[in-house]
Design a protein around this motif. Structure first.
Motif, PDB file in Angstrom:
ATOM      1  N   SER A 107       8.245 -15.594  43.150  1.00 36.87           N
ATOM      2  CA  SER A 107       9.594 -15.031  43.289  1.00 36.87           C
ATOM      3  C   SER A 107      10.689 -16.094  43.223  1.00 36.87           C
ATOM      4  CB  SER A 107       9.706 -14.217  44.572  1.00 36.87           C
ATOM      5  OG  SER A 107       9.262 -14.976  45.657  1.00 36.87           O
ATOM      6  N   LEU A 108      10.304 -17.367  43.132  1.00 37.41           N
ATOM      7  CA  LEU A 108      11.263 -18.458  42.901  1.00 37.41           C
ATOM      8  C   LEU A 108      11.083 -19.028  41.496  1.00 37.41           C
ATOM      9  CD1 LEU A 108      11.098 -20.404  46.306  1.00 37.41           C
ATOM     10  CD2 LEU A 108      12.996 -19.002  45.444  1.00 37.41           C
ATOM     11  N   GLN A 109      10.653 -18.180  40.571  1.00 44.69           N
ATOM     12  CA  GLN A 109      10.410 -18.564  39.185  1.00 44.69           C
ATOM     13  C   GLN A 109       9.376 -19.684  39.090  1.00 44.69           C
ATOM     14  OE1 GLN A 109      13.911 -19.126  36.781  1.00 44.69           O
ATOM     15  NE2 GLN A 109      15.018 -17.502  37.822  1.00 44.69           N
ATOM     16  N   GLY A 110       8.387 -19.666  39.998  1.00 47.12           N
ATOM     17  CA  GLY A 110       7.314 -20.649  39.982  1.00 47.12           C
ATOM     18  C   GLY A 110       7.645 -21.963  40.659  1.00 47.12           C
ATOM     19  N   LEU A 111       8.818 -22.055  41.264  1.00 48.86           N
ATOM     20  CA  LEU A 111       9.225 -23.270  41.966  1.00 48.86           C
ATOM     21  C   LEU A 111       8.876 -23.167  43.446  1.00 48.86           C
ATOM     22  CD1 LEU A 111      12.822 -23.509  40.470  1.00 48.86           C
ATOM     23  CD2 LEU A 111      10.851 -24.875  39.784  1.00 48.86           C
ATOM     24  N   SER A 112       8.900 -24.303  44.127  1.00 43.92           N
ATOM     25  CA  SER A 112       8.807 -24.293  45.583  1.00 43.92           C
ATOM     26  C   SER A 112      10.226 -24.113  46.127  1.00 43.92           C
ATOM     27  CB  SER A 112       8.219 -25.610  46.095  1.00 43.92           C
ATOM     28  OG  SER A 112       9.130 -26.676  45.883  1.00 43.92           O
ATOM     29  N   GLU A 113      10.332 -23.791  47.407  1.00 42.53           N
ATOM     30  CA  GLU A 113      11.664 -23.693  48.015  1.00 42.53           C
ATOM     31  C   GLU A 113      12.408 -25.013  47.876  1.00 42.53           C
ATOM     32  OE1 GLU A 113      12.167 -22.292  52.024  1.00 42.53           O
ATOM     33  OE2 GLU A 113      11.176 -20.400  51.594  1.00 42.53           O
ATOM     34  N   ARG A 114      11.718 -26.129  48.059  1.00 43.31           N
ATOM     35  CA  ARG A 114      12.382 -27.430  47.969  1.00 43.31           C
ATOM     36  C   ARG A 114      12.918 -27.680  46.568  1.00 43.31           C
ATOM     37  NH1 ARG A 114      13.253 -31.950  46.416  1.00 43.31           N
ATOM     38  NH2 ARG A 114      11.579 -32.075  44.931  1.00 43.31           N
ATOM     39  N   PHE A 156      38.614 -26.582  56.491  1.00 50.15           N
ATOM     40  CA  PHE A 156      37.368 -25.838  56.408  1.00 50.15           C
ATOM     41  C   PHE A 156      37.674 -24.577  55.611  1.00 50.15           C
ATOM     42  CE2 PHE A 156      33.893 -23.443  58.802  1.00 50.15           C
ATOM     43  CZ  PHE A 156      32.863 -24.124  58.193  1.00 50.15           C
ATOM     44  N   VAL A 157      37.217 -24.536  54.344  1.00 47.94           N
ATOM     45  CA  VAL A 157      37.558 -23.438  53.439  1.00 47.94           C
ATOM     46  C   VAL A 157      36.309 -22.874  52.764  1.00 47.94           C
ATOM     47  CG1 VAL A 157      39.877 -24.341  52.940  1.00 47.94           C
ATOM     48  CG2 VAL A 157      37.961 -24.968  51.471  1.00 47.94           C
ATOM     49  N   ALA A 158      36.482 -21.720  52.160  1.00 50.44           N
ATOM     50  CA  ALA A 158      35.413 -21.151  51.336  1.00 50.44           C
ATOM     51  C   ALA A 158      35.429 -21.882  49.994  1.00 50.44           C
ATOM     52  CB  ALA A 158      35.637 -19.655  51.139  1.00 50.44           C
ATOM     53  N   ALA A 159      34.264 -22.284  49.542  1.00 52.14           N
ATOM     54  CA  ALA A 159      34.119 -23.031  48.287  1.00 52.14           C
ATOM     55  C   ALA A 159      34.544 -22.178  47.097  1.00 52.14           C
ATOM     56  CB  ALA A 159      32.666 -23.459  48.119  1.00 52.14           C
ATOM     57  N   PRO A 160      34.828 -22.822  45.961  1.00 47.09           N
ATOM     58  CA  PRO A 160      35.113 -22.055  44.749  1.00 47.09           C
ATOM     59  C   PRO A 160      33.963 -21.092  44.450  1.00 47.09           C
ATOM     60  CG  PRO A 160      35.628 -24.369  44.398  1.00 47.09           C
ATOM     61  CD  PRO A 160      34.927 -24.269  45.730  1.00 47.09           C
ATOM     62  N   GLY A 161      34.309 -19.927  43.974  1.00 46.24           N
ATOM     63  CA  GLY A 161      33.302 -18.906  43.684  1.00 46.24           C
ATOM     64  C   GLY A 161      32.599 -19.144  42.365  1.00 46.24           C
ATOM     65  N   PHE A 162      31.607 -18.322  42.109  1.00 44.91           N
ATOM     66  CA  PHE A 162      30.877 -18.389  40.849  1.00 44.91           C
ATOM     67  C   PHE A 162      30.657 -16.972  40.343  1.00 44.91           C
ATOM     68  CE2 PHE A 162      27.874 -18.537  44.344  1.00 44.91           C
ATOM     69  CZ  PHE A 162      26.960 -17.551  44.025  1.00 44.91           C
ATOM     70  N   GLU A 163      30.463 -16.863  39.034  1.00 47.93           N
ATOM     71  CA  GLU A 163      30.284 -15.557  38.397  1.00 47.93           C
ATOM     72  C   GLU A 163      28.940 -14.952  38.760  1.00 47.93           C
ATOM     73  OE1 GLU A 163      30.741 -15.924  34.204  1.00 47.93           O
ATOM     74  OE2 GLU A 163      32.805 -16.627  34.349  1.00 47.93           O
ATOM     75  N   SER A 164      28.877 -13.636  38.713  1.00 49.65           N
ATOM     76  CA  SER A 164      27.634 -12.935  39.057  1.00 49.65           C
ATOM     77  C   SER A 164      26.533 -13.170  38.020  1.00 49.65           C
ATOM     78  CB  SER A 164      27.894 -11.435  39.217  1.00 49.65           C
ATOM     79  OG  SER A 164      28.341 -10.868  38.008  1.00 49.65           O
ATOM     80  N   ARG A 165      26.884 -13.749  36.888  1.00 47.67           N
ATOM     81  CA  ARG A 165      25.881 -14.069  35.862  1.00 47.67           C
ATOM     82  C   ARG A 165      25.510 -15.552  35.869  1.00 47.67           C
ATOM     83  NH1 ARG A 165      27.891 -10.210  30.959  1.00 47.67           N
ATOM     84  NH2 ARG A 165      27.051  -8.328  31.908  1.00 47.67           N
ATOM     85  N   ALA A 166      25.952 -16.264  36.883  1.00 47.29           N
ATOM     86  CA  ALA A 166      25.640 -17.690  36.968  1.00 47.29           C
ATOM     87  C   ALA A 166      24.165 -17.888  37.273  1.00 47.29           C
ATOM     88  CB  ALA A 166      26.490 -18.345  38.051  1.00 47.29           C
ATOM     89  N   ASP A 167      23.539 -18.791  36.551  1.00 43.87           N
ATOM     90  CA  ASP A 167      22.154 -19.147  36.812  1.00 43.87           C
ATOM     91  C   ASP A 167      22.179 -20.444  37.618  1.00 43.87           C
ATOM     92  OD1 ASP A 167      19.486 -19.766  36.881  1.00 43.87           O
ATOM     93  OD2 ASP A 167      19.173 -19.613  34.713  1.00 43.87           O
ATOM     94  N   LEU A 168      22.045 -20.318  38.921  1.00 43.57           N
ATOM     95  CA  LEU A 168      22.142 -21.482  39.793  1.00 43.57           C
ATOM     96  C   LEU A 168      20.917 -22.384  39.741  1.00 43.57           C
ATOM     97  CD1 LEU A 168      23.848 -19.903  42.933  1.00 43.57           C
ATOM     98  CD2 LEU A 168      24.901 -20.931  40.907  1.00 43.57           C
ATOM     99  N   LEU A 169      19.875 -21.944  39.044  1.00 37.40           N
ATOM    100  CA  LEU A 169      18.684 -22.786  38.887  1.00 37.40           C
ATOM    101  C   LEU A 169      18.746 -23.618  37.605  1.00 37.40           C
ATOM    102  CD1 LEU A 169      15.853 -20.384  40.089  1.00 37.40           C
ATOM    103  CD2 LEU A 169      17.138 -22.074  41.392  1.00 37.40           C
ATOM    104  N   LEU A 192      17.397 -14.925  46.330  1.00 38.45           N
ATOM    105  CA  LEU A 192      18.380 -14.094  45.634  1.00 38.45           C
ATOM    106  C   LEU A 192      18.839 -14.790  44.356  1.00 38.45           C
ATOM    107  CD1 LEU A 192      20.516 -12.891  48.683  1.00 38.45           C
ATOM    108  CD2 LEU A 192      18.575 -11.744  47.589  1.00 38.45           C
ATOM    109  N   ALA A 193      19.126 -16.091  44.445  1.00 36.54           N
ATOM    110  CA  ALA A 193      19.589 -16.849  43.279  1.00 36.54           C
ATOM    111  C   ALA A 193      18.524 -16.905  42.188  1.00 36.54           C
ATOM    112  CB  ALA A 193      19.988 -18.261  43.695  1.00 36.54           C
ATOM    113  N   SER A 194      17.258 -16.907  42.573  1.00 32.86           N
ATOM    114  CA  SER A 194      16.189 -16.986  41.574  1.00 32.86           C
ATOM    115  C   SER A 194      15.937 -15.650  40.888  1.00 32.86           C
ATOM    116  CB  SER A 194      14.895 -17.500  42.203  1.00 32.86           C
ATOM    117  OG  SER A 194      14.404 -16.565  43.133  1.00 32.86           O
ATOM    118  N   ALA A 195      16.592 -14.598  41.356  1.00 35.56           N
ATOM    119  CA  ALA A 195      16.441 -13.292  40.703  1.00 35.56           C
ATOM    120  C   ALA A 195      17.183 -13.261  39.376  1.00 35.56           C
ATOM    121  CB  ALA A 195      16.954 -12.178  41.610  1.00 35.56           C
ATOM    122  N   TYR A 196      18.082 -14.218  39.151  1.00 34.28           N
ATOM    123  CA  TYR A 196      18.817 -14.302  37.895  1.00 34.28           C
ATOM    124  C   TYR A 196      18.306 -15.525  37.150  1.00 34.28           C
ATOM    125  CZ  TYR A 196      22.487 -13.965  34.473  1.00 34.28           C
ATOM    126  OH  TYR A 196      23.148 -13.805  33.300  1.00 34.28           O
TER     127      TYR A 196
END
Length: 189
Positions: free
Chosen positions: A118-125, A77-90, A175-179
């Motif tokens: 606030s989700l760039q026009g997407l639904s949460e799903r 049980f580990v922490a997953a690989p990280g991602f950069e603060s400029r990553a666009d997860l969408l 938070l992820a949709s803010a980028y």
């Protein structure tokens, strides 16, 4: 006159003022998604960047404590690989296109289908699916079958992947949709 204009801009929260979130990243994750949704885009972006920095610091460490992205890797049980603060997860990479997801709530919360500005026009799903594709590809997780995606509101983590179930904290989606393209365009106005 120019100095007065500069001081007025700074005093009114203009370009010279650093964004200071009223919440920490962990407090935001523990809050309801609505609390996070109504933070300003600049605050949500700063919280996202903080989570990204923390993800890089925690990467590969034991997740027995409170990790933001805990996963099972091998038998650990580990922490997953990280991602950069400029990553666009969408913006999922093509590698995530073959993944299949199940969003039916086994218990508890269902994924809302209403679109949110606030989700760039997407639904949460829809946002959850994009984030799921991006993170599973980033973490090099290639499940055999469909991945169950659960809504984990108020969880102390952002996203967890354990036993073929991906649990996403909906506050993290805001938070992820803010980028991304929509937030960058708003920042240029």
């Amino acid at each position: 006159m120019l100095l007065s204009l500069s001081l007025l801009t700074t005093a009114c929260g203009g370009a010279g003022t650093p964004v200071r979130p009223s919440l920490t990243a962990r407090q935001a994750l523990s809050s309801s998604p609505e609390v996070v949704e109504f933070e300003s885009p600049a605050v949500r972006l700063e919280l996202f960047r903080d989570i990204a920095r923390q993800s890089e610091q925690e990467a590969g460490q034991s997740a027995q404590g409170v990790a933001l992205f805990p996963i099972i890797q091998g038998n650990e049980f580990v922490a997953a690989p990280g991602f950069e603060s400029r990553a666009d997860l969408l913006q999922p990479p093509d590698a995530g296109s073959g993944l299949q997801f199940v969003f039916d709530a086994r218990t508890g919360d269902r994924w809302p289908e209403d679109r949110r500005e606030s989700l760039q026009g997407l639904s949460e799903r829809e946002a959850a699916e994009l984030v799921a594709r991006t993170l599973l590809a980033l973490w090099d997780i290639q499940p055999e079958g469909a991945v169950q995606v659960d809504r984990a509101a108020g969880a102390p983590y952002a996203v967890a992947y354990v036993d073929g179930i991906l649990r996403i904290n909906p506050a993290f989606l805001y938070l992820a949709s803010a980028y991304g393209p929509a937030s960058m365009a708003a920042g240029l106005q």
